[in-house]
Motif scaffolding. Sequence first.
Motif, PDB file in Angstrom:
ATOM      1  N   ARG A   1       2.811 -10.359   8.181  1.00 53.73           N
ATOM      2  CA  ARG A   1       1.586 -11.016   7.728  1.00 53.73           C
ATOM      3  C   ARG A   1       1.216 -10.557   6.313  1.00 53.73           C
ATOM      4  NH1 ARG A   1      -4.377 -11.495  10.631  1.00 53.73           N
ATOM      5  NH2 ARG A   1      -5.518 -12.007   8.735  1.00 53.73           N
ATOM      6  N   ALA A   2       1.352  -9.261   6.034  1.00 54.55           N
ATOM      7  CA  ALA A   2       1.021  -8.754   4.699  1.00 54.55           C
ATOM      8  C   ALA A   2       1.900  -9.395   3.632  1.00 54.55           C
ATOM      9  CB  ALA A   2       1.171  -7.239   4.674  1.00 54.55           C
ATOM     10  N   THR A   3       3.187  -9.594   3.951  1.00 55.39           N
ATOM     11  CA  THR A   3       4.094 -10.236   2.993  1.00 55.39           C
ATOM     12  C   THR A   3       3.673 -11.673   2.738  1.00 55.39           C
ATOM     13  OG1 THR A   3       5.939  -8.847   3.716  1.00 55.39           O
ATOM     14  CG2 THR A   3       6.489 -10.872   2.540  1.00 55.39           C
ATOM     15  N   VAL A   4       3.353 -12.411   3.804  1.00 52.22           N
ATOM     16  CA  VAL A   4       2.928 -13.797   3.645  1.00 52.22           C
ATOM     17  C   VAL A   4       1.603 -13.870   2.889  1.00 52.22           C
ATOM     18  CG1 VAL A   4       2.264 -15.903   4.874  1.00 52.22           C
ATOM     19  CG2 VAL A   4       4.196 -14.549   5.689  1.00 52.22           C
ATOM     20  N   GLU A   5       0.706 -12.924   3.124  1.00 53.13           N
ATOM     21  CA  GLU A   5      -0.569 -12.897   2.396  1.00 53.13           C
ATOM     22  C   GLU A   5      -0.342 -12.761   0.898  1.00 53.13           C
ATOM     23  OE1 GLU A   5      -2.660  -9.669   4.192  1.00 53.13           O
ATOM     24  OE2 GLU A   5      -3.764 -10.966   5.604  1.00 53.13           O
ATOM     25  N   ARG A   6       0.605 -11.900   0.524  1.00 54.65           N
ATOM     26  CA  ARG A   6       0.895 -11.720  -0.905  1.00 54.65           C
ATOM     27  C   ARG A   6       1.471 -12.997  -1.513  1.00 54.65           C
ATOM     28  NH1 ARG A   6       2.445  -6.493   0.956  1.00 54.65           N
ATOM     29  NH2 ARG A   6       4.631  -7.139   1.164  1.00 54.65           N
TER      30      ARG A   6
END
Length: 361
Positions: free
Chosen positions: A34-39
């Motif tokens: 999720r953190a990667t997609v948020e970035r």
Amino acid sequence: MSTAAHLPAPAPPLPAPGARARTVRLVSDDAGLRATVERVCAAAGADLLADPPGAPPPGTTADVDLVDVRHAVRGRVRPGTVLVGRPEDPGVWDRAAELGGCAVAVLPDAAGWLADLFTAGPGGSAGPAGTGRVLGVLGAVGGAGASTLACWLADRAAHEDRPAVLVDGDRAGCGIDVLLGLEDQDGLRWPDLLRIAGAVHAEQLWPALARTGQLRWLSWDRSLPDGTAAPYAAVLEALRRAAALVVVDLGRAGPGTADTAALCDEVLVLTPRTVRGVLAARWAAGLLTGATARLVPAGLDVADVDDALAAATTGLPVAGSVRFSGAVPEAAETGRLLEAGRSRRLARDVAHLLEAAGVPR
């Protein structure tokens, strides 16, 4: 699945002033994913809607749906969904095929492709034209050494820090991974791609390829053909976008090789220095109508067949030659083929052929 390196991606275009921000829905309970997609969403100016696995169907639709491969369930994945996963997630491409040919994004390697997808209009973006060179290697006769030379050409380019990939274009050859001595190595194979529908994107494909050292490769395996046509054109175009050099082992010349050879920028026709070999090379040249082709005489001259005679007989200019080495057959059977091709004499021949083929340094 080996995904140790990633493909640099250009920065995504900024949204037009006043344009509506696109929405992205992610179904996953993986905080890191999720953190990667948020970035990626932040860089692309997209809004992220995150849902836990098993949540009721949302009342609103998103522009792009992402589903964690570990939670992709048949019947709950709508058309156009992108499966996302990490390099260590097994069977991503198999799962995509089972769900009807979903696109695949292995993160963080495919972040650039996702950013382009988030900023693209309806229908997506085809991306820039490919710039890599596709070089085919065709054997005039069986046992000429086309697969061996293809391995050496790709390996040489990769060791000179030029992104290179070796592609097995000989479906009946039982896998170029066997020649490399790497048949047990995990990684994408052609059968994984046969069930994938739609376009193949470089940023999806590149991280999933198996690799040895700096060299990436895509092999057939030992399964019997089921009649499904291989998506050579789509895959080679995608790899052209990712690599400086794509080397295609076309196997032995035959009617079935002409279509794949036509996808190459140039084809090297490898022939033994024998009367039969040169006559077979002339026949192979007749199959390559419309393709740029050059001749590579190889091995010992046992029949007084020099380069000038070979060129005159086949009508093909000579790109260079490959010397005979008695150590190669044993090296091929013991997993040391690439090592053999790095010997001083053979490496010099291979480097000359890359230069003759116009492969940029």
